[in-house]
Design a protein around this motif. Sequence first.
Motif, mmCIF file in Angstrom:
data_model
loop_
_atom_site.group_PDB
_atom_site.id
_atom_site.type_symbol
_atom_site.label_atom_id
_atom_site.label_comp_id
_atom_site.label_asym_id
_atom_site.label_seq_id
_atom_site.Cartn_x
_atom_site.Cartn_y
_atom_site.Cartn_z
ATOM 1 N N SER A 157 0.821 -1.223 0.000
ATOM 2 C CA SER A 157 0.000 0.000 0.000
ATOM 3 C C SER A 157 0.844 1.258 0.000
ATOM 4 N N ASN A 158 1.988 1.217 0.672
ATOM 5 C CA ASN A 158 2.821 2.423 0.754
ATOM 6 C C ASN A 158 3.281 2.861 -0.633
ATOM 7 N N LEU A 159 3.784 1.908 -1.427
ATOM 8 C CA LEU A 159 4.262 2.256 -2.774
ATOM 9 C C LEU A 159 3.119 2.653 -3.686
ATOM 10 N N LEU A 160 2.031 1.887 -3.615
ATOM 11 C CA LEU A 160 0.928 2.132 -4.554
ATOM 12 C C LEU A 160 0.291 3.496 -4.362
ATOM 13 N N PHE A 161 0.128 3.925 -3.107
ATOM 14 C CA PHE A 161 -0.639 5.141 -2.857
ATOM 15 C C PHE A 161 0.225 6.347 -2.511
ATOM 16 N N THR A 162 1.514 6.217 -2.748
ATOM 17 C CA THR A 162 2.394 7.389 -2.609
ATOM 18 C C THR A 162 3.171 7.579 -3.919
ATOM 19 N N ASP A 163 4.179 6.762 -4.134
ATOM 20 C CA ASP A 163 5.075 6.975 -5.265
ATOM 21 C C ASP A 163 4.418 6.673 -6.616
ATOM 22 N N TYR A 164 3.605 5.597 -6.679
ATOM 23 C CA TYR A 164 3.119 5.131 -7.981
ATOM 24 C C TYR A 164 1.686 5.538 -8.309
ATOM 25 N N LEU A 165 1.010 6.194 -7.377
ATOM 26 C CA LEU A 165 -0.410 6.479 -7.597
ATOM 27 C C LEU A 165 -0.639 7.303 -8.873
ATOM 28 N N ASP A 166 0.197 8.315 -9.084
ATOM 29 C CA ASP A 166 -0.011 9.185 -10.256
ATOM 30 C C ASP A 166 0.317 8.499 -11.570
ATOM 31 N N SER A 167 0.933 7.309 -11.512
ATOM 32 C CA SER A 167 1.225 6.609 -12.762
ATOM 33 C C SER A 167 -0.001 5.866 -13.292
ATOM 34 N N PHE A 168 -1.071 5.790 -12.462
ATOM 35 C CA PHE A 168 -2.297 5.122 -12.902
ATOM 36 C C PHE A 168 -3.279 6.142 -13.463
ATOM 37 N N ASP A 169 -4.121 5.643 -14.374
ATOM 38 C CA ASP A 169 -5.193 6.482 -14.904
ATOM 39 C C ASP A 169 -6.513 6.207 -14.194
ATOM 40 N N LEU A 170 -6.684 4.970 -13.742
ATOM 41 C CA LEU A 170 -7.953 4.580 -13.109
ATOM 42 C C LEU A 170 -7.654 3.650 -11.939
ATOM 43 N N VAL A 171 -8.288 3.960 -10.804
ATOM 44 C CA VAL A 171 -8.177 3.110 -9.615
ATOM 45 C C VAL A 171 -9.564 2.535 -9.330
ATOM 46 N N ILE A 172 -9.629 1.199 -9.158
ATOM 47 C CA ILE A 172 -10.907 0.530 -8.908
ATOM 48 C C ILE A 172 -10.839 -0.172 -7.546
ATOM 49 N N PHE A 173 -11.787 0.167 -6.652
ATOM 50 C CA PHE A 173 -11.971 -0.585 -5.409
ATOM 51 C C PHE A 173 -13.163 -1.500 -5.645
ATOM 52 N N HIS A 174 -12.905 -2.774 -5.734
ATOM 53 C CA HIS A 174 -13.926 -3.751 -6.108
ATOM 54 C C HIS A 174 -14.305 -4.569 -4.874
ATOM 55 N N ASN A 175 -15.460 -4.189 -4.261
ATOM 56 C CA ASN A 175 -15.896 -4.868 -3.035
ATOM 57 C C ASN A 175 -14.710 -4.965 -2.067
ATOM 58 N N PHE A 176 -14.125 -3.805 -1.818
ATOM 59 C CA PHE A 176 -12.840 -3.757 -1.109
ATOM 60 C C PHE A 176 -12.971 -2.894 0.153
ATOM 61 N N ARG A 177 -12.613 -3.495 1.313
ATOM 62 C CA ARG A 177 -12.544 -2.739 2.583
ATOM 63 C C ARG A 177 -11.101 -2.314 2.784
ATOM 64 N N PHE A 178 -10.896 -1.006 2.968
ATOM 65 C CA PHE A 178 -9.515 -0.514 2.970
ATOM 66 C C PHE A 178 -8.744 -0.912 4.228
ATOM 67 N N LYS A 179 -9.466 -1.120 5.322
ATOM 68 C CA LYS A 179 -8.778 -1.559 6.540
ATOM 69 C C LYS A 179 -8.591 -3.059 6.506
ATOM 70 N N PRO A 180 -7.526 -3.581 6.915
ATOM 71 C CA PRO A 180 -6.324 -2.952 7.491
ATOM 72 C C PRO A 180 -5.198 -2.790 6.458
ATOM 73 N N PHE A 181 -5.557 -2.805 5.144
ATOM 74 C CA PHE A 181 -4.511 -2.871 4.119
ATOM 75 C C PHE A 181 -3.992 -1.488 3.719
ATOM 76 N N ILE A 182 -4.843 -0.495 3.851
ATOM 77 C CA ILE A 182 -4.448 0.864 3.453
ATOM 78 C C ILE A 182 -4.621 1.787 4.639
ATOM 79 N N ASP A 183 -3.584 2.523 4.933
ATOM 80 C CA ASP A 183 -3.680 3.509 5.996
ATOM 81 C C ASP A 183 -4.669 4.594 5.583
ATOM 82 N N ARG A 184 -5.471 5.065 6.538
ATOM 83 C CA ARG A 184 -6.494 6.062 6.225
ATOM 84 C C ARG A 184 -5.911 7.299 5.563
ATOM 85 N N LYS A 185 -4.655 7.633 5.935
ATOM 86 C CA LYS A 185 -4.062 8.849 5.360
ATOM 87 C C LYS A 185 -3.878 8.734 3.836
ATOM 88 N N TYR A 186 -3.776 7.499 3.354
ATOM 89 C CA TYR A 186 -3.612 7.323 1.909
ATOM 90 C C TYR A 186 -4.899 7.594 1.137
#
Length: 765
Positions: free
Chosen positions: A387-416
């Motif tokens: 999660s750290n790499l995806l939602f900090t350094d690499y996030l802007d390299s994506f055009d579309l982000v899909i959360f598919h029946n996805f609960r962000f806890k405990p995999f993504i810190d709320r700050k992301y």
Amino acid sequence: MNLPSWLGTGEYNAWELHWGGDGALWAILILAALIPLTLWFFWFSLTNIPSRPKKYFLFGLRIAALLLLLIVTLQPQLELKHVLPMRNTVAVLIDDSKSLGVKTFPQGEPRLELVKEALKGSAGFFEELKETHQVDFYFFSDRLSPVSLDESFSRYKARGLNTDFTNVLNELHKKYNGKSLQGVILLSDGADLSQIEGEISSGLTELAGRLDGPVFTFMAGSEEGLKDLGIPKLEASDFGFVHQPLRLTATITASNMGTRSVPVVLKEGDKIHASRILNIKPEQERYQVELEFTPGNTGKRFYTLSMPVFAGEAVEVNNQTHFQVNVVRDRIRVLHLNGRPSWDSRFLREVLANNPKVDLLSFFILRTLTDDVMATTQELSLIPFPSNLLFTDYLDSFDLVIFHNFRFKPFIDRKYLGNIKKFVEHGGAFLMIGGDLSFQSGEYMRTPVEEILPIKMDRNAKWFSDDDFKAKIVPELLRHPILSLEKDETRNREIWESMPAIGGRNAGLVPVEGAQVLAAQSLKSDTPSPVLATRRFGEGRSMVIATDTLWNWNFLRVGQGGSGRYYQKFWENVIAWMTRDPQTNPLQLETSKEHYWEEEKVLVHFQALGQDYNPLDEKKATISIRSISENKELIKRELKTDELGEGRFEFEPPEEGFYVAEVALKNGEEVTREEARFTVFSPTTEFERPQVNPVLLKTLAEVSGGKHRELKPGSFIEGLTFPNPDYEVKTSSRMFSLWDSWWSYGLLLTLLVTEWWVRRKSGLS
């Protein structure tokens, strides 16, 4: 008194006797062979007649009948006509191609100044020539443009794009077909690029030789001292990918430039992308230069390849050339996070993975930290979620982000989640797909993600419904790009009405202001429970699909005997709209072409649609044209859209360069803008071989019987003579047949009967 007056036909002033008829030639040849034999037979058959007068009388009757038969056979006709005496013509062809702008050596004046000076100094010659001939003046490059002698002074500019003597002489032959053209005066530098260098086509010399009169050629400029550095040819792709290197090859010519080092620079605006030092040598005239650069941004990018202009160069404009590259992303990058493996995620992943435009990165959560898998973490082959790499350094390299029946806890810190909000604000796309781990169950309430979604989550409502239902499409939004499964509106509506039911949906979702609910569980309520909803947030877009059973649109439809192509098309539409494909913009602006030549009109067309994608008619739109090169607005107009929401505007660019057409549309308080870029080129084809071509001009003069001269300062056109035969034009005529009448056949019959009667009275058979 001439024949027409004697016949009482005063409207005619000339006559002409015609012999003809089909087969007349063969008849004449046969008669010519038979006449001597016939005359001998006529005379020999009369030897038994003792009376000499009677013998001569019968022979005379036979000769008269034979002559009359000969006349009938030859079918003579008398033409009475009215003719007007006309003057013979001399054509003066003045080359106005761009190569006439090349400076002469050592005067430094353009070649056309020599032509102008010669024309002005020869005014007396032309006045004298007009006393005996019709004198027609033309500008030409690849076609003729008639002018007067006075206009040849005032309107003379080097503007023609491509000299082509073959086209010009062909047009001259057609223009004077049936007329009397008795000579041509040709003023040019002979720089005809349609001819192979060092050769003259046989077709061109044949055209010159077929002219009735001589061609006198006058060459503007000379071969001596032409100093020039140019880029006559550039090979570069007009299409490229962002962050992928592009290569171009330039052909560079150098004439009388000595030994020197020349920088070749590739720029985009003021930014230098690549450069190379070219070493010029006196013994070499052509060079190949290769450069490589990497486009950093998408869109239509304008580049300039240039070299410095050195003192004394004959042509300056060919030291640089412009080109355009349409830079696009190679693929759309999609980050697909799945809360757990499911049929819905499987079907969607199959669509994304099989789409050649999509670069897919998928993560499936297979276990949580609290799951008991009867093994230690070190023994598991699964990787931790990055999660750290995806939602900090690499996030802007994506055009579309899909959360598919996805609960962000405990995999993504709320700050992301705040980073996702910024990502959408800056132009990214975010899609949340429902399920029992999504929306309220995923604890997204009062998070930055909720702020960007087109819905608000109601904590107190029921969060999920298992009931099967058919999604109801909002009729007013049937033209929305996401819902456009077929171009025909009626057919599109039928497709949506035939879609299979879906099982279960996320409930307690309330549309926010500015959101568009495309489909709902029911349309009867004032606040429909959305199934498909979209929203523009900042520069980006977000979407909600409040169910994880859309795969029914594929699976059940195939089971019912249909196909899954509409499910595929639906997801293609979703990706195109969310990633802001230009075709999905409500305001469309385009030009008729991307590249224009100088003096070519630019047609700007736009179509304005509302947020519901229905045409906006009678809306005021402002169109402006801006020069990128000069950073200056050139024109601004207000137009009203028609019933289809369309408008058109024509514009003639003042000169070569890069331009932007922009349309601004005000709909209520919202102002939307769209722009289209186009390029105007000033062709430098004429400067690929700027040298004069005396061989070509001399050849044209020689094959036509004319002479070749070189124009120098103070040169005039004088001492030319042209044939001046009588030339008449027939304005009216009338034909009279001299053989096809009763008296000709009656006279022939009378002669034959008389001869027979006299012969019988003389005792002959």
